[in-house]
Enzyme design. Sequence first.
Site, short mmCIF file in Angstrom:
data_model
loop_
_atom_site.label_atom_id
_atom_site.label_comp_id
_atom_site.label_asym_id
_atom_site.label_seq_id
_atom_site.Cartn_x
_atom_site.Cartn_y
_atom_site.Cartn_z
N HIS A 189 0.83 -1.21 0.00
CA HIS A 189 0.00 0.00 0.00
C HIS A 189 0.86 1.27 0.00
O HIS A 189 0.72 2.10 -0.90
CB HIS A 189 -0.99 -0.04 1.17
N HIS B 25 3.69 7.02 5.66
CA HIS B 25 2.46 7.65 6.14
C HIS B 25 1.73 6.87 7.24
O HIS B 25 1.00 7.46 8.02
CB HIS B 25 1.50 7.97 4.98
N GLU C 228 1.29 5.43 13.06
CA GLU C 228 -0.04 4.98 13.45
C GLU C 228 -0.11 3.46 13.66
O GLU C 228 -0.81 2.99 14.54
CB GLU C 228 -1.04 5.40 12.37
N ASP C 229 0.63 2.70 12.85
CA ASP C 229 0.44 1.24 12.81
C ASP C 229 1.63 0.41 13.25
O ASP C 229 1.57 -0.82 13.18
CB ASP C 229 0.07 0.82 11.39
N ASP D 31 -3.97 8.06 -0.84
CA ASP D 31 -4.36 7.03 0.14
C ASP D 31 -5.86 6.75 0.03
O ASP D 31 -6.28 5.58 -0.01
CB ASP D 31 -4.00 7.54 1.53
#
Length: 137
Positions: free
Chosen positions: A22, A42, A46-47, A98
């Site tokens: 992705h 990006h 967050e992940d 995105d």
Amino acid sequence: MRLAYEAHAGQLDKCGDPYVFHPFHLAEQMPDETSVCVALLHDVVEDTAVTLDDLARAFPPQVVEGVRLLTHEEGTDYLDYVRAIKGHPIAERVKLADLAHNADESRYAGCLPSDAVLEKRRRKYAAARAVLLEGQG
């Protein structure tokens, strides 16, 4: 690229494909090195366990700021998060890519979620896109 690959190692997307595909897909669409770096990174804060401080030790401030804006913090309303991105050219460009990639339902061939889930995603991504494109002619 290496940091994104290592940070997302072992993560899978909703269909079981390596998640890192992705950010790589987004990066391929970017027009300059800074945007490529932001696209690749990006989702790392967050992940994954990567922090903004980690990024600040390895990347220039404009990359870190783009990633910071693209990091949706828990407890923040989704459209408020998108509104904070609006006006930052790099973060906005990456977020639009995105949204387009996440809204591409051909990615879910063979593993389509329920109609209700698809409709919820469609509304969410359309609303975010509308916020980012508002006022553009």
